[in-house]
Design a protein around this motif. Structure first.
Motif, short mmCIF file in Angstrom:
data_model
loop_
_atom_site.label_atom_id
_atom_site.label_comp_id
_atom_site.label_asym_id
_atom_site.label_seq_id
_atom_site.Cartn_x
_atom_site.Cartn_y
_atom_site.Cartn_z
N GLY A 1 0.80 -1.22 -0.08
CA GLY A 1 -0.06 -0.03 0.03
C GLY A 1 0.93 1.30 -0.08
N GLN B 1 1.86 0.56 4.56
CA GLN B 1 1.31 -0.16 5.41
C GLN B 1 1.94 -1.36 5.79
OE1 GLN B 1 -2.92 -0.68 4.78
NE2 GLN B 1 -3.45 -1.47 6.54
N PRO C 1 0.83 -5.55 7.60
CA PRO C 1 0.03 -6.08 8.16
C PRO C 1 0.15 -6.44 9.78
CG PRO C 1 1.34 -7.73 6.98
CD PRO C 1 1.81 -6.25 6.57
N GLN D 1 -4.15 -1.53 12.51
CA GLN D 1 -3.84 -1.58 11.45
C GLN D 1 -2.53 -0.63 11.77
OE1 GLN D 1 -7.50 0.07 10.10
NE2 GLN D 1 -7.24 -1.16 8.06
N TYR E 1 0.17 2.01 10.05
CA TYR E 1 0.48 2.92 8.99
C TYR E 1 1.82 3.53 8.99
CZ TYR E 1 -4.24 2.13 7.58
OH TYR E 1 -5.46 1.56 7.37
N ARG F 1 -10.98 -2.69 7.44
CA ARG F 1 -10.19 -3.66 6.61
C ARG F 1 -10.09 -3.13 5.08
NH1 ARG F 1 -12.34 -9.22 8.79
NH2 ARG F 1 -14.11 -8.06 8.37
N TRP G 1 -9.79 -0.54 3.93
CA TRP G 1 -8.69 0.50 3.46
C TRP G 1 -7.40 -0.66 3.24
CZ3 TRP G 1 -8.38 5.30 2.66
CH2 TRP G 1 -9.67 6.13 2.76
N ASP G 2 -7.17 -1.56 3.55
CA ASP G 2 -6.16 -2.30 3.28
C ASP G 2 -6.34 -2.75 1.94
OD1 ASP G 2 -5.95 -2.56 6.05
OD2 ASP G 2 -6.09 -4.61 6.07
N GLN G 3 -7.52 -3.09 1.39
CA GLN G 3 -7.77 -3.36 -0.13
C GLN G 3 -7.38 -2.23 -0.93
OE1 GLN G 3 -11.82 -5.00 0.68
NE2 GLN G 3 -11.24 -6.60 -0.58
N ALA H 1 -3.76 -1.23 -1.47
CA ALA H 1 -3.11 -2.18 -2.16
C ALA H 1 -3.51 -1.97 -3.65
CB ALA H 1 -3.47 -3.50 -1.93
N ARG I 1 -3.72 7.57 8.11
CA ARG I 1 -3.24 7.00 6.83
C ARG I 1 -2.58 7.60 5.87
NH1 ARG I 1 -8.84 6.03 7.33
NH2 ARG I 1 -9.43 4.19 8.54
#
Length: 549
Positions: free
Chosen positions: A107, A125, A127, A169, A171, A271, A273-275, A278, A313
Motif C-alpha cells: 500500500g 502499511q 499487516p 492497522q 501505517y 479492513r 482500507w487495506d484493499q 493495495a 493513513r
C-alpha cells in the motif's frame, strides 16, 4: 538532502478543545456517512462529534479501556476484554512471534509536502507490527544509501458483536525535505528483517520525481468516489498511461463498509482500507496521490471530526489553516498551476454532519490563499478541488452550502477550474458567471475565465456504482452530442430542502467510469488542455482554458 521521520502525530489529529453540537435539522440517510454501529434513528440526527462521543461513552460503559493519550488525542483505542490498550503511535512496536522477514510492506502511497520541488512524503502499511521501520532513498535503484526512521501510526478499531472482530492497522510515514527540484529519486521501505536494498528485495524499489525548478508542460489527473472494484482498477491502469505528475482524489476515497455499496445495512469495516491502498499502489507508489475528504471519509470511531483515521493513513501538506483539525485542506504549486484542496463537509447543506466544524476559518483561509496564488507571478492557473458538487444535475445535484460559502471567492479571485466528485458520473458545465452561463463551452471549445466565468467539472466516475441523470436527460459527450436547452434539477438549501432549478449550464454528461486529465502548458500562450477519458481510454470531453485569450 534533509530527511527525517514525519512530524505529524495522529494522536493529535483532533483539536483539543470541546467541539460544539451543531444542532441542525433534518436527518441523514444511511448512505451519507459510514455506519459505525450507532442505531440509525440516532446517527441520522447526530453531528460527527456527537457520533464520536456516543461511541466513546458506549464503549467505556462496556469496559473498553481508553488510554489517557488516546482520549486526549481523540483516538478510540483498546478493545473490550483485552486488558490492555494501545496508546499514542510509537516508533517501534514489537513484532511478537512473527519475524520481520515474513512481513511484507504494501500500500505504498506518495504525497507532496507544501513544496513539491523539495518535499515528498512516503507512506505505506504493514499487516503486523514491525521493529524499526525505515525508508531508504538514493539517486540510483542500486544505491539507496540514505536510511531514515519512519513514524508508525497504529490505528485500532474496536470490534462489533456479530459484525466484525477488532482490527489493528499499522501505517508508516517518512517525510523527505531538502530534495533537488526536477530530480528522479529511488526509494525502498523496510524494517528489521526486510531490507529493500538487498538483492532479493530490489523488485520492491519505487521511484518519484520532484517538481521542476522552472515551469514546464506537465499532466495531472483527477477523480472522486473510487472505492474498491475492478472498474477502479481499470481507471487506474488508464491513469498510469497518462504519466501524470500527480493525481487529485476529490473525496469519498475508499468506502470502507461491509459490501462497499454504501447501503443502509452496511457496517463500517476498516479492513477495506487495506484493499484500497493495495489497489492504488500501482499508481500511488510513484505518483503523488493527493486526497481530500468527502462525506464517506468521516469515520466516527477515531475522532470528533471523523478524520482521525485519515490522519493515520495519509501525510498531506501541512500548510492549511489547521492541518490537525482539517487534514484535507491544503494547497501546493506545481509548475504554473496552484492547487487548492478543500473540505466541503464544513459547508455542505445536504450532509451537515461536520457543517461549521471549522468555525469559518477554512473559508477565511481560502480567501487569503486564493489571493496569494493569484498574486504570484509564477502561477498562471488556479485549480480548486473538493467533494460536494457546486453544479451538477445528477443524483445528489448541487450543494447550496458550497455555492453560498465559496463561489463568491472563486469569482473574486477568478479561479480557472473547479473539480468535484460526489455524483458518480462525469458532468461538465459551460463557463458560469454570476450563477448563469457566461459562455457556452461545447466539446472542443476554449474559454477565458477572466471574461466568461468558471467551468465546473464533476468527475465522480472513479469506480463506485454509477448514478444517472434526471429522467429523459440523455448523455451528451464527444462523438455523441445531445445538447439540451435546459435540464430540470435542484439544489440543496440550508434547511435541507431540494429547491427546483431549471438550468442551462449542463453541457457534457456521461454515465460511465471515467476520470479527468489536464495538461498544463507554460509560456506566453499558457493554457490548460482539459480532457475526460473513459476507462477504455476513449476521450469523452475536451476543452481549453486560456486566460486573457
Amino acid at each position: 538532502m534533509a530527511v527525517h521521520a514525519s512530524r505529524v502525530n495522529p494522536s493529535a489529529a483532533v483539536h483539543p478543545y470541546v467541539w460544539r453540537s451543531l444542532g441542525f435539522a433534518g436527518k441523514f440517510t444511511g448512505m451519507d456517512t459510514p455506519n459505525v454501529g450507532i442505531p440509525e434513528r440516532l446517527a441520522r440526527r447526530m453531528s460527527m462529534a456527537e457520533q464520536y462521543e456516543y461511541l466513546r461513552t458506549k464503549l467505556s460503559r462496556r469496559g473498553v479501556l481508553l488510554t489517557a493519550g488516546g482520549v486526549a488525542g481523540g483516538l478510540l483505542t483498546g478493545c473490550a476484554g483485552s486488558g490492555t490498550a494501545t496508546g499514542t503511535p510509537s516508533s517501534a512496536p514489537a513484532t511478537g512471534t512473527v519475524h520481520g522477514s515474513a512481513v511484507a510492506p504494501f500500500g505504498r502511497h506518495l504525497a507532496f509536502g507544501a513544496d513539491p520541488k523539495t518535499q515528498m512524503r512516503i507512506s505505506w502499511q504493514v499487516p503486523l507490527a514491525v521493529q524499526k521501520p525505515y525508508v531508504r532513498v538514493g539517486l540510483k535503484p542500486t544505491d539507496l544509501s540514505r536510511r531514515m526512521a519512519a513514524e508508525v501510526r497504529d490505528l485500532h478499531t474496536p470490534g462489533l458483536t456479530g459484525q466484525r472482530f477488532a482490527v489493528d492497522q499499522y501505517y508508516l510515514h517518512a517525510a523527505l525535505d531538502g530534495l533537488r527540484p526536477g530530480t528522479r529519486y529511488y526509494y525502498g521501505v523496510g524494517h528489521d528483517g526486510f531490507d529493500p536494498a538487498s538483492r532479493e528485495r530490489l523488485s520492491t524499489v519505487g521511484s518519484f520525481r520532484t517538481a521542476p525548478a522552472a515551469p514546464e508542460t506537465f499532466v495531472f489527473t483527477a477523480f472522486g468516489d473510487q472505492g474498491v472494484s475492478y472498474d477502479a482498477l481499470a481507471n487506474d491502469k488508464v491513469i498510469l498511461g497518462r504519466h501524470p505528475s500527480f493525481h487529485l482524489h476529490a473525496g469519498d476515497i475508499c468506502y470502507a463498509d461491509t459490501t462497499g455499496h454504501g447501503e443502509e445495512s452496511d457496517i463500517y469495516d476498516p479492513r477495506v482500507w487495506d484493499q484500497f491502498l493495495a489497489q492504488t499502489e500501482s499508481v500511488a507508489k510513484s505518483v503523488p496521490w493527493m486526497v481530500t475528504t468527502g462525506n464517506h471519509d468521516m469515520e466516527a470511531w477515531y475522532s470528533p471530526n471523523g478524520y482521525g483515521g485519515q490522519s493515520a493513513r495519509w501525510t498531506l501538506p501541512d500548510n492549511g489553516f489547521d492541518p490537525q483539525k482539517a487534514p484535507g485542506v491544503y494547497s501546493f504549486t506545481y509548475g504554473n498551476v496552484g492547487i487548492v484542496a478543500l473540505d466541503a463537509n464544513d459547508v455542505s447543506y445536504e450532509i451537515p454532519a461536520n457543517k461549521g466544524f471549522t468555525g469559518g476559518r477554512q473559508t477565511a483561509w481560502l480567501d487569503r490563499r486564493l489571493g496569494e496564488l493569484r498574486a504570484s507571478a509564477s502561477v498562471d492557473f488556479v485549480v480548486v478541488f473538493f467533494h460536494h458538487c457546486a453544479y451538477s444535475t445528477s443524483t445528489h445535484a448541487s450543494d447550496g452550502g458550497v455555492r453560498d460559502a465559496w463561489l463568491p471567492l472563486f469569482a473574486k479571485h477568478q479561479v480557472d477550474l473547479v473539480i468535484n466528485g460526489h455524483n458518480h458520473v462525469y458532468e461538465r458545465t459551460d463557463a458560469i458567471k454570476g450563477g448563469r452561463v457566461g459562455r457556452a463551452v461545447p466539446v472542443g471549445a476554449s474559454t477565458d475565465p477572466t471574461r466568461d466565468g468558471i467551468v465546473y467539472v464533476t468527475a465522480g466516475g472513479a469506480g463506485k456504482s454509477l448514478y444517472s441523470f434526471p429522467d429523459g436527460v440523455k448523455d451528451s459527450y464527444e462523438g455523441n452530442v445531445a445538447d439540451r436547452e435546459s435540464v430540470d434539477t435542484f439544489h440543496w438549501t440550508e434547511a435541507r430542502h431540494r429547491k427546483h432549478d431549471t438550468v442551462e449550464w449542463s453541457r457534457v454528461r456521461y454515465t460511465g467510469f471515467s476520470f479527468l486529465s489536464v495538461e498544463a502548458e507554460t509560456g506566453a500562450a499558457a493554457k490548460l488542455k482539459v480532457s475526460a477519458l473513459a476507462q477504455s481510454g476513449e476521450r469523452i470531453d475536451y476543452f481549453e482554458v486560456r486566460r486573457g485569450a
